[in-house]
Write a protein that holds these residues in place. Structure first.
Motif, mmCIF file in Angstrom:
data_model
loop_
_atom_site.group_PDB
_atom_site.id
_atom_site.type_symbol
_atom_site.label_atom_id
_atom_site.label_comp_id
_atom_site.label_asym_id
_atom_site.label_seq_id
_atom_site.Cartn_x
_atom_site.Cartn_y
_atom_site.Cartn_z
ATOM 1 N N TYR A 165 -24.544 21.895 22.366
ATOM 2 C CA TYR A 165 -23.421 22.337 22.563
ATOM 3 C C TYR A 165 -22.647 22.794 24.129
ATOM 4 O O TYR A 165 -23.293 22.010 25.077
ATOM 5 N N PRO A 166 -21.845 22.265 23.198
ATOM 6 C CA PRO A 166 -20.474 22.435 24.230
ATOM 7 C C PRO A 166 -20.542 24.047 25.939
ATOM 8 O O PRO A 166 -19.555 24.481 25.989
ATOM 9 N N THR A 167 -21.737 24.658 26.220
ATOM 10 C CA THR A 167 -21.678 25.530 27.415
ATOM 11 C C THR A 167 -22.996 25.683 27.895
ATOM 12 O O THR A 167 -23.854 24.584 27.167
ATOM 13 N N PRO A 168 -22.821 25.512 28.758
ATOM 14 C CA PRO A 168 -24.172 26.257 29.794
ATOM 15 C C PRO A 168 -24.658 27.393 29.073
ATOM 16 O O PRO A 168 -24.527 28.086 28.549
ATOM 17 N N ASN A 169 -25.894 27.193 29.452
ATOM 18 C CA ASN A 169 -27.369 27.674 29.216
ATOM 19 C C ASN A 169 -26.742 29.453 29.729
ATOM 20 O O ASN A 169 -27.465 29.943 29.062
ATOM 21 N N GLU A 170 -25.878 30.124 30.382
ATOM 22 C CA GLU A 170 -26.152 31.467 31.017
ATOM 23 C C GLU A 170 -24.869 31.577 30.142
ATOM 24 O O GLU A 170 -24.793 32.549 29.940
ATOM 25 N N VAL A 171 -24.190 30.766 29.055
ATOM 26 C CA VAL A 171 -23.672 31.696 28.076
ATOM 27 C C VAL A 171 -24.952 32.244 27.172
ATOM 28 O O VAL A 171 -25.027 31.578 26.536
ATOM 29 N N ARG A 172 -24.262 33.328 25.963
ATOM 30 C CA ARG A 172 -25.236 34.047 25.776
ATOM 31 C C ARG A 172 -24.719 34.222 24.138
ATOM 32 O O ARG A 172 -23.576 34.830 24.117
ATOM 33 N N ILE A 173 -24.880 33.578 22.901
ATOM 34 C CA ILE A 173 -24.026 33.832 21.706
ATOM 35 C C ILE A 173 -25.008 35.004 20.427
ATOM 36 O O ILE A 173 -26.500 34.398 20.769
ATOM 37 N N GLN A 174 -23.961 35.748 19.995
ATOM 38 C CA GLN A 174 -25.252 35.995 19.061
ATOM 39 C C GLN A 174 -24.744 35.615 17.761
ATOM 40 O O GLN A 174 -23.464 36.197 17.176
ATOM 41 N N TRP A 175 -24.886 34.388 17.237
ATOM 42 C CA TRP A 175 -25.115 33.595 16.440
ATOM 43 C C TRP A 175 -25.001 34.500 14.881
ATOM 44 O O TRP A 175 -25.756 35.092 15.376
ATOM 45 N N ILE A 176 -24.041 33.794 14.201
ATOM 46 C CA ILE A 176 -24.090 34.646 12.676
ATOM 47 C C ILE A 176 -24.205 33.764 11.206
ATOM 48 O O ILE A 176 -23.414 32.011 11.444
ATOM 49 N N ALA A 177 -25.220 34.142 10.391
ATOM 50 C CA ALA A 177 -24.974 32.888 9.369
ATOM 51 C C ALA A 177 -23.590 33.032 8.435
ATOM 52 O O ALA A 177 -23.019 34.892 8.026
ATOM 53 N N THR A 178 -23.077 32.308 7.791
ATOM 54 C CA THR A 178 -21.564 32.836 7.011
ATOM 55 C C THR A 178 -22.460 33.447 6.013
ATOM 56 O O THR A 178 -21.551 34.810 5.026
ATOM 57 N N ALA A 179 -23.253 33.478 5.390
ATOM 58 C CA ALA A 179 -23.487 34.385 4.205
ATOM 59 C C ALA A 179 -23.982 35.826 4.611
ATOM 60 O O ALA A 179 -23.968 36.957 4.319
ATOM 61 N N ASP A 180 -24.372 36.171 6.118
ATOM 62 C CA ASP A 180 -24.211 37.488 6.329
ATOM 63 C C ASP A 180 -23.285 37.862 6.784
ATOM 64 O O ASP A 180 -22.891 39.308 6.386
ATOM 65 N N VAL A 181 -21.845 37.031 7.401
ATOM 66 C CA VAL A 181 -21.023 37.920 7.255
ATOM 67 C C VAL A 181 -20.098 38.057 5.560
ATOM 68 O O VAL A 181 -19.218 38.543 5.382
#
Length: 304
Positions: A165-181
């Motif tokens: 994925y195009p981010t350095p490891n320092e980037v922290r993301i709160q990934w969400i599933a489309t079903a949850d939206v």
């Protein structure tokens, strides 16, 4: 029984909304260019309307008589067209006396102009929605887990046990599933008294790239490692699927390398759940659900 119109109903973001509304006992209308692609949803009780969001008459016909509207404007549309689409729906909802619009802007609404038309149109549509007088709930999601089903990530997991994925490891993301939206959206339709409401929503975890790879490892039962993909490589891969989008996305991810903390997500999930209490999907649970796509013989799934 309340009836909700869902725009973008045949896409990967709109389809879960239709399904969850039907499960919750709502009547559902679907406005789509190709409603025949939603035959399974029609069999479940949704009603298809053939029409284009760029056609004000078609939009008005679909909106007429509904109680609520789920608004989704395709992110990969031309910004000028996307703005027109959204305004057509908002205007029709206002004129028809719709009780609630739930809008998924497909990402964060920037607090200030960015110079990126694809992002700034969200600011313009929010202003239109606020001025319309129609009660609304806005749900601003973080990054979709379904983005990882794109060939830029899926193929490398399947072929070489590498989460790229195009981010350095320092980037922290709160990934969400489309079903949850979609679950958040259905909950919003059940609580119109919350309008006007503008919420940032996310998944239940805030993870680095290496931590996401570890969730893949647990779900797939094999060691998966993280590779920070160069943004230029990601942009080139994206262009093969969505021609013309690569350059802008490359610039966005280059900013993530320049400022990882700014690129990280910081959603106050407790605040969102206090308003709309729903159960959310962890990354490991989501990978287990899509394990076949990440196997060496995996079949591509819909992205976007």
């Amino acid at each position: 029984m309340q009836t909700i119109l869902v725009t973008g109903a045949t896409g990967s973001q709109g389809r879960p909304v239709v399904e969850k509304l039907l499960e919750a006992g709502y009547g559902v209308r679907m406005l789509a260019r190709h409603p025949e692609r939603a035959g399974d949803l029609t069999e479940k009780g949704a009603r298809g309307y053939a029409g284009d969001l760029g056609d004000p008459e078609a939009v008005r016909a679909a909106v007429r008589g509904v109680d609520g509207v789920f608004l989704l404007v395709p992110f990969f549309s031309e910004p000028g067209a996307a703005l027109e689409y959204g305004r057509n729906v908002i205007g029709a909802a206002r004129d028809s006396g719709v009780r609630l619009i739930v809008w998924n802007p497909t990402g964060e609404i920037p607090p200030v102009p960015t110079g990126n038309p694809a992002l700034d149109l969200r600011r313009e549509l929010l202003a239109d929605l606020e001025a319309s007088g129609v009660p609304y709930v806005v749900l601003q999601p973080t990054a979709y887990l379904e983005n990882l089903l794109g060939p830029w990530t899926r193929e490398e997991v399947a072929d070489s046990d590498t989460f790229a994925y195009p981010t350095p490891n320092e980037v922290r993301i709160q990934w969400i599933a489309t079903a949850d939206v979609a679950t958040f959206a259905v909950s919003a339709f059940g609580h119109p008294e919350l309008a006007p409401l503008n919420l940032k929503v996310s998944g239940p975890e805030r993870l680095s790239g290496e931590e996401v790879a570890e969730r893949f490892s647990r779900a797939l039962g094999r060691k998966v490692t993280f590779r920070p993909m160069p943004p230029r490589e990601f942009g080139e891969r994206l262009d093969r699927v969505f021609p013309g989008m690569g350059e802008g996305v490359t610039r966005a991810y280059e900013m993530a390398y320049a400022n990882p903390e700014m690129a990280s997500t910081h959603v106050d999930l407790d605040a969102a759940l206090a308003k709309l209490p729903v159960r959310l999907t962890t990354v490991e649970e989501w990978v287990r659900e899509h394990a076949a796509a990440f196997s060496p013989a995996g079949e591509p799934e819909r992205v976007g």
